[in-house]
Design an enzyme around this catalytic site. Structure first.
Site, PDB file in Angstrom:
ATOM      1  CE  LYS A  34      18.771  14.127  -3.766  1.00 54.46           C
ATOM      2  NZ  LYS A  34      18.725  13.331  -4.917  1.00 54.46           N
TER       3      LYS A  34
ATOM      4  CD  GLU B 140      16.499  19.181   2.412  1.00 56.28           C
ATOM      5  OE1 GLU B 140      18.424  19.268   2.995  1.00 56.28           O
ATOM      6  OE2 GLU B 140      16.130  19.379   2.143  1.00 56.28           O
TER       7      GLU B 140
ATOM      8  CG  HIS C 154       8.166  14.995  -1.997  1.00 56.48           C
ATOM      9  ND1 HIS C 154       8.076  15.692  -1.189  1.00 56.48           N
ATOM     10  CD2 HIS C 154       7.911  13.504  -0.898  1.00 56.48           C
ATOM     11  CE1 HIS C 154       7.809  15.525   0.081  1.00 56.48           C
ATOM     12  NE2 HIS C 154       7.668  14.384   0.675  1.00 56.48           N
TER      13      HIS C 154
ATOM     14  NE  ARG D   9      18.419  12.802 -13.890  1.00 55.11           N
ATOM     15  CZ  ARG D   9      17.413  13.798 -13.387  1.00 55.11           C
ATOM     16  NH1 ARG D   9      16.548  14.732 -14.109  1.00 55.11           N
ATOM     17  NH2 ARG D   9      16.795  14.133 -12.136  1.00 55.11           N
TER      18      ARG D   9
END
Length: 664
Positions: free
Chosen positions: A116, A200, A235, A292
């Site tokens: 990420k 973030e 999440h 993927r």
């Protein structure tokens, strides 16, 4: 084209890949752990090879062992599915070195986009808007804490190598940062072998929209439109749909072109997903790229009439993309619901057990890549009735996917499909999904990633006691299952008595409610009394678990599955678990938890936060358990003093095991 491939995965995705391979005339090799010896994916493949113990790190994450099996069985390519080794650049590289095609992107693309942090840096250079945050390599706890304070709370911590909601924490205030970071890193290292995290800004009421991209080895790259994956718990996605409600043509093109540009920037090949977080005003930010196939790929297949696994196989074999951008169209609307073994009413705690009864809606075969309207319903599953959901892997039971000419038709079909899905033997989220589909927010497309939290009252209503109809179904199932006692009239299931009607008291427990029922045996049925309700009941017909009753002047149908002393009643889209309390069998039994605290699920102790003689307040964290790759904090149910801690870090515990004792 390949003649034999190895599927380096398990569960529904392994079964899904095998289905397309079979249709294309390609032989398949399954790999399995000791826990999966009798799994469905083992049965549906042409060959199957044991690769290790139940723990994923000793089986499905053993890249060397999997390549060894591929070479031994003559597999020309490996399909990694999703999760496990699917985004492991070293595994992709090892496949190439051994002359095995990796059905996915090149290792360089996985390395660039699989992290990420690296992906965000790449997008920053390409001027793609990013959420404010820190995506660097410095992992010092104090430094990260300072960055979180700079960004401003709430802050989202994410495992850099993660996915599927693992290794993610929302932190509301600075004082909570250090504990959340430690937990996040533990979960990340256990799930991905890498504890690096990024931080973030956590956006308020964002939508999660992702773009499906596909590239071949000849320079072609397309986007197959978007999916809205906003509805999440912990999440992790629960419902996904395509196309995204409210998406304008201009915004779709902008996001699609940005996703294609991102893929081309790293020389991407195969199926990938570029994920964006979007504000309610239409602005969007790059989140990450999953290198993927995604769990939710079926909704894209349904609206585009494609088979994305077939595309993967063809591209990996060197063929060009079957369709170009100008040939792709959106047709209708599709919704996917993930059916999990979990208890939504208890914080979505995972559940394990055996599927003693599993009745699915009548799925119509979905002709992937076919012409015309797709089937209204499709189910992808890696388990069957009689299979066990173990604590070692993700608790997904199945994915249900419906298609409609528009969103309203798709919603109606999903509601109908969920009403027909019956599971006994473990907890599931089916009833919750039914409420979610019908909820005001979801049905009107008022979507954001906090939808479930925002609508707690509607999604978790106060449970009403079982109706007389459901009680009557349970009673009918009990009475018809009892032996007649041969020719002895006193033991007859008709309750024959000389000059009188036999009466009998029954007791059922539903959650914390006790139902006292009086049954009066009649010549052609029963009179059932409970509290102030009295009903005349006749058995019209029964077939297996299905019953038809005449209750007063109504005909009532339902399914009753008996599991030990539990009667599971399915009636009018409601599943009720009624525990039959046989007074004779349970005489003298009682349970008083007192100072005990028991495990709500099976798992491993990863942290013990208290000591003997320590004073604790209600809500204080006592222990942390890990189950099905997720961490769960066990909190104090009341104020007290710890008398004894019965387990240490690393210990495995079973559901219901006493974890610690409070001083009396």
């Amino acid at each position: 084209m390949f003649t034999k491939i190895l599927i380096a995965n398990r569960g529904e995705i392994a079964c899904r890949v095998a289905a397309t391979a079979r249709r294309m005339g390609i032989k398949t090799v399954a790999v399995y752990s000791e826990a999966d010896a009798n799994a469905k994916h083992v049965a549906v493949c042409d060959e199957a090879v044991l690769i290790g113990p139940a723990a994923a790190k000793e089986s499905y994450l053993r890249a060397d062992k999997i390549i060894e099996v591929a070479l031994a069985t003559g597999a020309q390519a490996i399909h990694p599915g999703y999760g496990f080794l699917s985004e492991n650049s070293e595994f992709a590289e090892a496949c190439a070195k051994n002359g095995i095609a990796f059905i996915g992107p090149p290792a360089s693309a996985i390395e660039a986009m699989g992290s990420k942090s690296a992906a965000k840096s790449l997008m920053e250079k390409a001027n793609v808007p990013l959420v404010p945050g820190y995506h660097g390599d410095n992992q010092d706890a104090d430094f990260l804490h300072g960055e979180a304070d700079r960004i401003g709370y709430p802050v989202l911590l994410k495992a850099s190598a993660g996915g599927g909601g693992k290794g993610m924490r929302v932190i509301e205030k600075s004082a909570d940062f250090k504990d959340a970071l430690a937990s996040c890193k533990r979960e990340a290292i256990n799930s991905f072998g890498d504890d690096k995290v990024l931080a973030e800004k956590y956006l308020q009421r964002p939508r999660h929209i992702e773009i499906q991209v596909f590239a071949d080895t000849q320079g072609n790259c397309v986007y197959l439109f978007e999916r809205d994956c906003s509805v999440q718990r912990r999440h992790q996605k629960v419902l996904e749909e395509a196309p995204a409600p409210g998406m304008t043509t201009e915004r779709r093109a902008a996001m699609g072109e940005a996703a294609v540009a991102a893929a081309k920037a790293v020389g991407y090949v195969g199926a990938g997903t570029v994920e964006f977080i979007a504000n309610q005003d239409g602005s969007f930010y790059f989140m990450e790229m999953n290198t993927r196939l995604q769990v939710e790929h079926p909704v894209t297949e349904m609206i585009t009439g494609t088979d994305l696994v077939e595309w993967q196989l063809r591209v990996a074999a060197g063929e060009k993309l079957p369709l170009q951008q100008s040939e792709l169209r959106i047709h209708g609307h599709a919704i996917e619901a993930r059916v999990y073994a979990e208890n939504p009413e208890k914080g979505f705690l995972p559940s394990i057990g055996t599927l003693r009864h599993a009745r699915t809606p009548a799925a119509v075969n979905f002709e992937l890549g076919g012409n015309g309207d797709p089937a209204a319903f499709r189910i992808d599953s890696g388990v069957r009735e009689g299979d066990t959901i173990s604590p070692f892997y993700d608790p997904m039971i199945a994915k249900m996917i419906v298609w409609g000419k528009d969103r309203q038709e798709a919603l109606a079909r999903m509601a109908q499909a969920l009403s027909q899905y019956q599971i006994v033997g473990l907890n599931s989220n089916i009833a919750f999904l039914s409420r979610l589909i019908k909820s005001t927010a979801f049905s009107t497309a008022d979507l954001d990633t906090g939808l479930i939290e925002r609508n707690q009252d509607e999604l978790f209503p106060v449970v009403k006691p079982a109706s007389m109809h459901r009680m009557a179904l349970a009673v009918a199932a009990l009475l018809t299952s009892e032996k007649t006692g041969g020719s002895d009239p006193w033991q007859s299931s008709h309750g024959w008595r000389m000059n009188s009607h036999m009466q009998r008291g029954l007791q059922f427990i539903e959650e914390t409610t006790t139902h006292d029922v009086t049954v009066t045996y009649l010549a052609d049925g029963w009179k059932i009394s409970s509290v102030d309700v009295v009903a005349q009941v006749k058995l019209v017909s029964t077939s297996g678990h299905d019953f038809v009753l005449a209750i007063d002047d109504q005909t009532v149908t339902g399914t009753v599955v008996r599991d030990g002393e539990h009667f599971h009643v399915f009636n009018q889209d409601v599943h009720t678990d009624l525990h039959y309390l046989d007074a004779l069998a349970h005489a003298g039994e009682s349970e008083a938890e007192g100072g005990r605290l028991t495990a709500p699920m099976p798992g491993k102790i990863v942290a013990v936060l208290v000591n003997k003689s320590q004073e604790v307040k209600k809500g204080d964290a006592l222990l942390i358990m890990e189950a099905m790759k997720m961490e769960h904090t066990i909190s104090a149910p009341h104020d007290g003093v710890i008398d004894e801690v019965l387990y240490a870090v690393g210990d495995q515990v079973t559901e219901g095991a006493q974890l610690l004792a409070f001083a009396q």
